[in-house]
Design an enzyme around this catalytic site. Structure first.
Site: not given
Ligand code: CMP
Length: 138
Positions: A9, A49, A57, A85, A91, A102, A112, A115
């Site tokens: 990212k 997304y 978010f 993963r 996350t 992470r 974070n 992905h």
């Molecule tokens: P990712 O695994 O790419 O999937 C969704 C993304 O939303 C997550 O990583 C974060 O970058 C972002 N995100 C921000 N806030 C949240 C949250 N509260 N829960 C999950 N994902 C979040």
């Protein structure tokens, strides 16, 4: 053999972490079989997304994911989805296990660093989403 989508990212690209993240992938035995740096437009980030439509978010996530270049790749190996993963960690970096990407690199739950696809069907969809960038068709 399984394939999964990886994205490094904008927060991680901006902090010169691409090489260190790819090194962890390679050291794990997963193979990087496609790789490209791209800068998503906001509408592309929103489309990627779309499963999070309606979540509080999403707007901030779309702005973040289109704020700078990302690195998109396809990883291949036995059980690749779970292994990527596991390398990424939870996350929320505050909840991520020691030694995960992470835990070591992410700034917060949004920024974070990486992905990964969460299931075989999602992996197929996410790889298809980036197929043109990755030279998989067209
Ligand atoms: P990712 O695994 O790419 O999937 C969704 C993304 O939303 C997550 O990583 C974060 O970058 C972002 N995100 C921000 N806030 C949240 C949250 N509260 N829960 C999950 N994902 C979040």
């Amino acid at each position: 053999m399984e394939q999964t989508l990886m994205m490094v990212k904008p927060d991680a690209v901006a902090r010169n972490l691409v090489g260190r993240i790819l090194a962890r992938v390679e050291e794990s035995g997963l193979r990087v079989i496609r790789l490209r740096m791209v800068h998503l437009q906001a509408q592309e980030a929103r489309a990627f997304y779309r499963v999070h439509e309606g979540r509080p978010f999403l707007d901030a996530l779309v702005a973040f994911m289109s704020s700078g270049p990302i690195v998109v790749g396809v990883l291949e190996g036995e059980d690749a989805i779970r292994r990527w993963r596991d390398l990424m960690g939870a996350t929320d970096p505050a909840k991520a296990a020691e030694g995960t990407i992470r835990k070591d690199f992410a700034e917060n739950i949004e920024r974070n660093s990486v992905h990964g696809s969460d299931a075989p069907e999602t992996a197929r969809e996410e790889i298809a989403f980036h197929a043109l960038s990755l030279g998989l068709r067209g």
